[in-house]
Scaffold this motif. Structure first.
Motif, PDB file in Angstrom:
ATOM      1  N   ARG A 183       3.408   4.900   5.871  1.00 34.54           N
ATOM      2  CA  ARG A 183       3.292   4.161   7.137  1.00 34.54           C
ATOM      3  C   ARG A 183       4.125   2.878   7.128  1.00 34.54           C
ATOM      4  O   ARG A 183       4.800   2.548   8.096  1.00 34.54           O
ATOM      5  N   ARG A 221      -4.340  -2.541   4.133  1.00 34.62           N
ATOM      6  CA  ARG A 221      -4.878  -1.967   5.382  1.00 34.62           C
ATOM      7  C   ARG A 221      -5.703  -2.979   6.185  1.00 34.62           C
ATOM      8  O   ARG A 221      -6.859  -2.719   6.539  1.00 34.62           O
ATOM      9  N   GLU A 237      -0.487   5.118   3.178  1.00 32.37           N
ATOM     10  CA  GLU A 237      -0.167   3.792   3.690  1.00 32.37           C
ATOM     11  C   GLU A 237       1.284   3.430   3.379  1.00 32.37           C
ATOM     12  O   GLU A 237       1.975   2.800   4.181  1.00 32.37           O
ATOM     13  N   GLN A 266      -7.096  -5.417   9.221  1.00 29.67           N
ATOM     14  CA  GLN A 266      -7.254  -5.418  10.680  1.00 29.67           C
ATOM     15  C   GLN A 266      -6.716  -6.730  11.232  1.00 29.67           C
ATOM     16  O   GLN A 266      -6.354  -6.824  12.392  1.00 29.67           O
ATOM     17  N   HIS A 308      -7.663  -0.986  -2.844  1.00 25.00           N
ATOM     18  CA  HIS A 308      -7.882   0.455  -2.626  1.00 25.00           C
ATOM     19  C   HIS A 308      -7.451   1.247  -3.857  1.00 25.00           C
ATOM     20  O   HIS A 308      -7.037   2.402  -3.747  1.00 25.00           O
ATOM     21  N   THR A 310      -3.458   5.307  -0.483  1.00 25.30           N
ATOM     22  CA  THR A 310      -2.347   4.390  -0.749  1.00 25.30           C
ATOM     23  C   THR A 310      -1.011   5.081  -0.505  1.00 25.30           C
ATOM     24  O   THR A 310      -0.092   4.485   0.064  1.00 25.30           O
TER      25      THR A 310
END
Ligand code: ATP
Length: 235
Positions: free
Chosen positions: A117, A153, A114, A155, A104, A111
């Protein structure tokens, strides 16, 4: 979902994986139990695009993962947290985390979001953000390794032996962090030798022996299975 169908992997004439079938549904933590050499790392390397299979398929939400391009797999939502952590010990915690966001790299704002997070998921890392990663304890380094994978990121997180070399109390903290990651919406395939800790957080699991799936079941089924209890739980 992750769908592995009839997957076989060879190293030259040696077949490390034989006709492996497994799935990880969205939202699940699935554990892959197996002794040293059972083929767990080979499976992960294949799902990461680092190793080409000799047969079978592996897809994530229908996208093939076996094209031999690791960056493609990361960009399509599948990230690996490797066994042994593989941090850059001289770089700060935050620089290590930023390296995980490589795919990314054109999205600086994303970024930054993130990063906040992952610091919220791993509060212990906030105060260490400017310290050299190599100066942290083993458990904290494992948290950095997991947090770094999350910077992509994903899944689906492929987590290889996160408890390796950690004291029982620290293992509990790391597995608590894995559970929080899962609750934040990331599906997890967890390779572990520490069956007891792993089955504590997994919904389902598979046992890999000699490159073949020898057993599969829910958390309760595996915890109650005599073969799992004697081979992996020491009871
Ligand atoms: P560990 O927990 O020790 O990493 P594992 O379950 O991840 O074990 P793999 O590393 O996948 O097992 O190894 C599976 C088998 O393939 C083993 O017999 C191993 O010796 C063999 N193997 C792994 N890598 C190679 C390679 N590059 N060349 C040849 N054989 C290999």
């Amino acid at each position: 979902m992750l769908e592995v169908r009839g997957l076989s992997v060879n190293y030259g004439p040696f077949r490390a994986l034989h006709d492996v079938n497994l799935t990880v549904q969205k939202g699940e933590i699935v554990v892959l139990l197996g002794a040293n050499g059972a083929g767990k790392s080979t499976l992960f390397r294949t799902l990461s695009g680092l190793q080409r299979p000799s047969g079978g398929t592996a897809t994530w939400n229908g996208t093939p993962l076996t094209g031999g391009r690791p960056e493609f797999n990361v960009a399509h939502g599948v990230a690996q947290c490797p066994e042994g952590r593989l941090l850059f010990p001289e770089l700060s915690v935050e620089k290590n985390l930023r390296l995980g966001a490589f795919v990314h790299r054109r999205d600086a704002a994303g970024t930054a979001r993130e990063l906040e997070r992952v610091y919220a998921l791993f509060p212990i890392l906030v105060e260490k953000r400017h310290d050299a990663a190599g100066s942290l304890s083993g458990g904290q380094q494992q948290m950095v390794a997991i947090a770094r994978s999350l910077m992509a990121r994903p899944q689906l997180l492929l987590l290889d032996e996160p408890s390796l070399g950690l004291a029982p109390l620290v293992v509990e903290q790391v597995f608590g962090a894995v559970r929080r990651v899962n609750e934040a919406g990331v599906s997890v395939l967890l390779a572990e030798q520490n069956a007891f800790a792993a089955l504590g957080i997994a919904h389902r699991g598979y046992v890999l022996e000699g490159g073949r799936v020898s057993l599969q079941g829910t958390q309760g089924e595996l915890l109650g299975d005599d073969r799992v209890r004697s081979a992996y739980l020491g009871v």
